[in-house]
Design a protein around this motif. Structure first.
Motif, PDB file in Angstrom:
ATOM      1  N   GLY A  35      30.253  55.200 -22.608  1.00 59.07           N
ATOM      2  CA  GLY A  35      30.266  56.125 -23.731  1.00 59.07           C
ATOM      3  C   GLY A  35      29.032  57.011 -23.796  1.00 59.07           C
ATOM      4  O   GLY A  35      29.100  58.161 -24.219  1.00 59.07           O
ATOM      5  N   CYS A  36      27.897  56.494 -23.354  1.00 58.11           N
ATOM      6  CA  CYS A  36      26.666  57.297 -23.358  1.00 58.11           C
ATOM      7  C   CYS A  36      26.580  58.216 -22.148  1.00 58.11           C
ATOM      8  O   CYS A  36      25.979  59.287 -22.217  1.00 58.11           O
ATOM      9  CB  CYS A  36      25.447  56.381 -23.389  1.00 58.11           C
ATOM     10  SG  CYS A  36      25.259  55.507 -24.948  1.00 58.11           S
ATOM     11  N   VAL A  37      27.163  57.815 -21.036  1.00 57.85           N
ATOM     12  CA  VAL A  37      27.086  58.608 -19.808  1.00 57.85           C
ATOM     13  C   VAL A  37      28.074  59.775 -19.845  1.00 57.85           C
ATOM     14  O   VAL A  37      27.811  60.826 -19.252  1.00 57.85           O
ATOM     15  CB  VAL A  37      27.326  57.709 -18.579  1.00 57.85           C
ATOM     16  CG1 VAL A  37      27.503  58.515 -17.320  1.00 57.85           C
ATOM     17  CG2 VAL A  37      26.176  56.740 -18.412  1.00 57.85           C
ATOM     18  N   GLY A  38      29.186  59.637 -20.547  1.00 52.46           N
ATOM     19  CA  GLY A  38      30.204  60.683 -20.585  1.00 52.46           C
ATOM     20  C   GLY A  38      29.701  62.040 -21.028  1.00 52.46           C
ATOM     21  O   GLY A  38      29.880  63.035 -20.317  1.00 52.46           O
ATOM     22  N   PRO A  39      29.051  62.152 -22.177  1.00 51.91           N
ATOM     23  CA  PRO A  39      28.551  63.463 -22.600  1.00 51.91           C
ATOM     24  C   PRO A  39      27.479  64.037 -21.674  1.00 51.91           C
ATOM     25  O   PRO A  39      27.377  65.251 -21.506  1.00 51.91           O
ATOM     26  CB  PRO A  39      27.959  63.191 -23.986  1.00 51.91           C
ATOM     27  CG  PRO A  39      28.654  61.984 -24.467  1.00 51.91           C
ATOM     28  CD  PRO A  39      28.936  61.159 -23.246  1.00 51.91           C
ATOM     29  N   VAL A  42      29.054  65.916 -18.720  1.00 50.28           N
ATOM     30  CA  VAL A  42      29.611  67.235 -19.013  1.00 50.28           C
ATOM     31  C   VAL A  42      28.638  68.334 -18.587  1.00 50.28           C
ATOM     32  O   VAL A  42      29.051  69.392 -18.102  1.00 50.28           O
ATOM     33  CB  VAL A  42      29.940  67.352 -20.518  1.00 50.28           C
ATOM     34  CG1 VAL A  42      30.268  68.776 -20.907  1.00 50.28           C
ATOM     35  CG2 VAL A  42      31.075  66.424 -20.881  1.00 50.28           C
ATOM     36  N   PHE A  43      27.348  68.083 -18.732  1.00 53.05           N
ATOM     37  CA  PHE A  43      26.353  69.094 -18.402  1.00 53.05           C
ATOM     38  C   PHE A  43      25.794  68.958 -16.987  1.00 53.05           C
ATOM     39  O   PHE A  43      25.224  69.906 -16.458  1.00 53.05           O
ATOM     40  CB  PHE A  43      25.194  69.031 -19.411  1.00 53.05           C
ATOM     41  CG  PHE A  43      25.645  69.326 -20.804  1.00 53.05           C
ATOM     42  CD1 PHE A  43      26.007  70.613 -21.173  1.00 53.05           C
ATOM     43  CD2 PHE A  43      25.734  68.317 -21.742  1.00 53.05           C
ATOM     44  CE1 PHE A  43      26.434  70.891 -22.454  1.00 53.05           C
ATOM     45  CE2 PHE A  43      26.168  68.589 -23.029  1.00 53.05           C
ATOM     46  CZ  PHE A  43      26.516  69.874 -23.383  1.00 53.05           C
ATOM     47  N   THR A  44      25.927  67.810 -16.361  1.00 55.15           N
ATOM     48  CA  THR A  44      25.329  67.614 -15.037  1.00 55.15           C
ATOM     49  C   THR A  44      26.306  67.773 -13.885  1.00 55.15           C
ATOM     50  O   THR A  44      25.900  68.200 -12.802  1.00 55.15           O
ATOM     51  CB  THR A  44      24.676  66.229 -14.947  1.00 55.15           C
ATOM     52  OG1 THR A  44      25.650  65.228 -15.215  1.00 55.15           O
ATOM     53  CG2 THR A  44      23.528  66.104 -15.915  1.00 55.15           C
ATOM     54  N   VAL A  45      27.569  67.438 -14.069  1.00 54.95           N
ATOM     55  CA  VAL A  45      28.516  67.465 -12.950  1.00 54.95           C
ATOM     56  C   VAL A  45      28.842  68.883 -12.477  1.00 54.95           C
ATOM     57  O   VAL A  45      28.854  69.122 -11.262  1.00 54.95           O
ATOM     58  CB  VAL A  45      29.793  66.672 -13.304  1.00 54.95           C
ATOM     59  CG1 VAL A  45      30.889  66.897 -12.294  1.00 54.95           C
ATOM     60  CG2 VAL A  45      29.463  65.196 -13.409  1.00 54.95           C
ATOM     61  N   PRO A  46      29.120  69.872 -13.333  1.00 48.57           N
ATOM     62  CA  PRO A  46      29.445  71.209 -12.815  1.00 48.57           C
ATOM     63  C   PRO A  46      28.363  71.825 -11.938  1.00 48.57           C
ATOM     64  O   PRO A  46      28.687  72.357 -10.863  1.00 48.57           O
ATOM     65  CB  PRO A  46      29.701  72.034 -14.079  1.00 48.57           C
ATOM     66  CG  PRO A  46      30.162  71.041 -15.076  1.00 48.57           C
ATOM     67  CD  PRO A  46      29.370  69.797 -14.777  1.00 48.57           C
ATOM     68  N   PRO A  47      27.069  71.770 -12.278  1.00 46.71           N
ATOM     69  CA  PRO A  47      26.072  72.320 -11.355  1.00 46.71           C
ATOM     70  C   PRO A  47      26.013  71.570 -10.027  1.00 46.71           C
ATOM     71  O   PRO A  47      25.812  72.184  -8.972  1.00 46.71           O
ATOM     72  CB  PRO A  47      24.750  72.184 -12.109  1.00 46.71           C
ATOM     73  CG  PRO A  47      25.111  72.052 -13.527  1.00 46.71           C
ATOM     74  CD  PRO A  47      26.447  71.415 -13.558  1.00 46.71           C
ATOM     75  N   ILE A  48      26.209  70.261 -10.056  1.00 48.39           N
ATOM     76  CA  ILE A  48      26.189  69.491  -8.813  1.00 48.39           C
ATOM     77  C   ILE A  48      27.377  69.891  -7.941  1.00 48.39           C
ATOM     78  O   ILE A  48      27.238  70.034  -6.722  1.00 48.39           O
ATOM     79  CB  ILE A  48      26.197  67.981  -9.127  1.00 48.39           C
ATOM     80  CG1 ILE A  48      24.889  67.579  -9.814  1.00 48.39           C
ATOM     81  CG2 ILE A  48      26.406  67.160  -7.865  1.00 48.39           C
ATOM     82  CD1 ILE A  48      24.881  66.177 -10.364  1.00 48.39           C
ATOM     83  N   ARG A  49      28.551  70.067  -8.545  1.00 52.67           N
ATOM     84  CA  ARG A  49      29.728  70.483  -7.764  1.00 52.67           C
ATOM     85  C   ARG A  49      29.514  71.865  -7.158  1.00 52.67           C
ATOM     86  O   ARG A  49      29.900  72.108  -6.013  1.00 52.67           O
ATOM     87  CB  ARG A  49      30.964  70.494  -8.658  1.00 52.67           C
ATOM     88  CG  ARG A  49      31.393  69.092  -9.059  1.00 52.67           C
ATOM     89  CD  ARG A  49      32.689  69.102  -9.799  1.00 52.67           C
ATOM     90  NE  ARG A  49      33.721  69.546  -8.882  1.00 52.67           N
ATOM     91  CZ  ARG A  49      34.875  70.079  -9.272  1.00 52.67           C
ATOM     92  NH1 ARG A  49      35.135  70.232 -10.533  1.00 52.67           N
ATOM     93  NH2 ARG A  49      35.755  70.453  -8.386  1.00 52.67           N
TER      94      ARG A  49
END
Length: 80
Positions: A35-39, A42-49
């Motif tokens: 639950g804490c990692v989910g939000p 949202v902000f970290t995965v798109p730049p990494i992709r």
């Protein structure tokens, strides 16, 4: 009581509660972690992709493209 200390309260001692829950109630512990990692994701995965070269998915067309110009009428069917 059998000498087991009572469980700590989450809001008064959150780190102590997480340590206690990781041993005694792992489902609660992992629920809190996910639950804490989910939000954050949202902000970290798109730049990494984007860094690894993931391209945006093309949009699905909502209509069929109609060809330009005159179209031949079908013939030879029984609906004439």
């Amino acid at each position: 009581m059998s000498g087991v200390p009572p469980s700590p309260r989450f809001y008064s001692q959150p780190l102590r509660y997480l340590k206690w829950a990781s041993y005694n109630k792992p489902a609660y512990f992992y629920s809190i972690v996910v639950g804490c990692v989910g939000p954050i994701m949202v902000f970290t995965v798109p730049p990494i992709r984007r860094y690894f070269g993931a391209e945006p998915i093309p949009r699905i067309p909502l209509t069929y493209p109609v060809p330009k110009g005159e179209r031949p009428r079908p013939s030879g069917f029984d609906d004439e």
